[in-house]
Design an enzyme around this catalytic site. Sequence first.
Site, PDB file in Angstrom:
ATOM      1  N   HIS A  19      -7.637  19.001   3.051  1.00  0.00           N
ATOM      2  CA  HIS A  19      -6.914  20.219   3.453  1.00  0.00           C
ATOM      3  C   HIS A  19      -5.648  19.939   4.260  1.00  0.00           C
ATOM      4  O   HIS A  19      -4.872  20.843   4.527  1.00  0.00           O
ATOM      5  CB  HIS A  19      -7.816  21.127   4.300  1.00  0.00           C
ATOM      6  CG  HIS A  19      -7.922  20.681   5.724  1.00  0.00           C
ATOM      7  ND1 HIS A  19      -8.554  19.531   6.096  1.00  0.00           N
ATOM      8  CD2 HIS A  19      -7.442  21.230   6.876  1.00  0.00           C
ATOM      9  CE1 HIS A  19      -8.489  19.389   7.407  1.00  0.00           C
ATOM     10  NE2 HIS A  19      -7.813  20.388   7.901  1.00  0.00           N
TER      11      HIS A  19
HETATM   12  N1  UDP Z   1     -16.449  22.460   7.602  1.00  0.00           N
HETATM   13  C1  UDP Z   1     -17.314  23.500   7.297  1.00  0.00           C
HETATM   14  N2  UDP Z   1     -17.313  23.981   6.016  1.00  0.00           N
HETATM   15  C2  UDP Z   1     -16.518  23.481   5.031  1.00  0.00           C
HETATM   16  C3  UDP Z   1     -15.645  22.413   5.357  1.00  0.00           C
HETATM   17  C4  UDP Z   1     -15.616  21.931   6.656  1.00  0.00           C
HETATM   18  O1  UDP Z   1     -18.063  23.965   8.158  1.00  0.00           O
HETATM   19  O2  UDP Z   1     -16.572  23.982   3.911  1.00  0.00           O
HETATM   20  C5  UDP Z   1     -16.437  21.956   8.978  1.00  0.00           C
HETATM   21  C6  UDP Z   1     -16.561  20.456   9.126  1.00  0.00           C
HETATM   22  O3  UDP Z   1     -17.906  20.065   9.079  1.00  0.00           O
HETATM   23  C7  UDP Z   1     -15.932  20.242  10.509  1.00  0.00           C
HETATM   24  C8  UDP Z   1     -14.872  21.285  10.544  1.00  0.00           C
HETATM   25  O4  UDP Z   1     -15.178  22.241   9.537  1.00  0.00           O
HETATM   26  O5  UDP Z   1     -16.862  20.536  11.536  1.00  0.00           O
HETATM   27  C9  UDP Z   1     -13.578  20.602  10.262  1.00  0.00           C
HETATM   28  O6  UDP Z   1     -12.615  21.509  10.057  1.00  0.00           O
HETATM   29  P1  UDP Z   1     -11.283  21.147   9.288  1.00  0.00           P
HETATM   30  O7  UDP Z   1     -11.532  19.985   8.407  1.00  0.00           O
HETATM   31  O8  UDP Z   1     -10.792  22.416   8.705  1.00  0.00           O
HETATM   32  O9  UDP Z   1     -10.281  20.776  10.467  1.00  0.00           O
HETATM   33  P2  UDP Z   1      -9.976  19.463  11.271  1.00  0.00           P
HETATM   34  O10 UDP Z   1     -11.242  18.947  11.850  1.00  0.00           O
HETATM   35  O11 UDP Z   1      -9.312  18.498  10.343  1.00  0.00           O
HETATM   36  O12 UDP Z   1      -9.046  19.916  12.337  1.00  0.00           O
END
Ligand code: UDP
Length: 357
Positions: A202
């Site tokens: 993403h």
């Molecule tokens: N996550 C979730 N459902 C999904 C995809 C990701 O609950 O379909 C969770 C994942 O386990 C993690 C969080 O979302 O806890 C991560 O979010 P994201 O990847 O959007 O953002 P980042 O951590 O890169 O800022």
Amino acid sequence: MKIVTVLGARPQFIKAGSVSREIAKHESIQEIIIHTGQHYDANMSDVFFEEMQIPKPDYFLGVGGKSHGAMTGQMIEKIEEILLVEKPDWLLVYGDTNSTLAGAIAAAKLHIKIAHIEAGLRSFNMKMPEEVNRILTDKVSSILFCPTLAAINNLNNEGISSTGTEVCLSGDVMQDGALFYKGLAEKPSELLIDDYVLCTIHRAENTDDEERLTSIVKALNEVACNQTIVLPLHPRTKSKLESLSITLSENVQIIAPVGYLNMVWLIMNSKFIMTDSGGLQKEAFFFEKQCITLRDETEWVELVEAGVNKLVGANKEMILAEFNRCINKPSALFDQSIYGGGQASKAIVESIIKFMA
Ligand code: UDP
């Protein structure tokens, strides 16, 4: 004591799940929640509030789906109005999104103390919007809760000790959540298989760069000839794939974004993880899964040093090589102490109370 918490994006809901539960144990603290609306879909927002029993937001700003400038500017204006009414002792922000920065700017101008959770992380890549947000938020915060020693070192290298800002090694609140929710994990109903590699994509540096996105998809389609990949598809990635007419193989099982209980199940039952997510790199580690990181750098450098996370960027050959290594040699050592062991939320709330005394 009154705390205003600003949230807006999926990873922040997950972090707040643990911290708000800890805040609620203290009768002396009133928490007011502002949801900026940066993520607003049912499966990117509502499901987390329901499943993780995060208190319903007191304010919803509805500022999603705009450019960085428009989104951040409108958030600042609306958060300022609320802060003038609520007059909190603290503003609490998480991580590195536009909601984090907007909350911090609004509070700093009103001389409201700011607590930043997940402070001190650096990718050293200023092209990432997250890097801009986290550096600026750290600069105006009164207390910085760092998940790792590497984060503390980053702040020291930037001269934090001469500023009077409090710096606290709190551990990682996502580990608190992983431990709390693992017993509640649920298999997603649409998933019909048990043998898969879990993948998420993403990050703007991949989705907004056609060459990188194409290269990652080519690698996924190739490995999917022999191993099913499960891909909960982020709305941004979905729309980029559609607009660029990039297609995934049938063996890449696309599902809609899932709630946290489903996600924990998907992580726990996967062979290993491929991701450009920050949070998922750590969750892979919490559940003792190796992680192939589809980025050129990571803020979670201790995972790379521990040999459980490999940076492969968007390079097809590197993705394939690392995939084959993980499939054939899945074992590794996972020392769970590096993120504090699951006591971060308690440490954070106790520090805020102490700081007020
Ligand atoms: N996550 C979730 N459902 C999904 C995809 C990701 O609950 O379909 C969770 C994942 O386990 C993690 C969080 O979302 O806890 C991560 O979010 P994201 O990847 O959007 O953002 P980042 O951590 O890169 O800022």
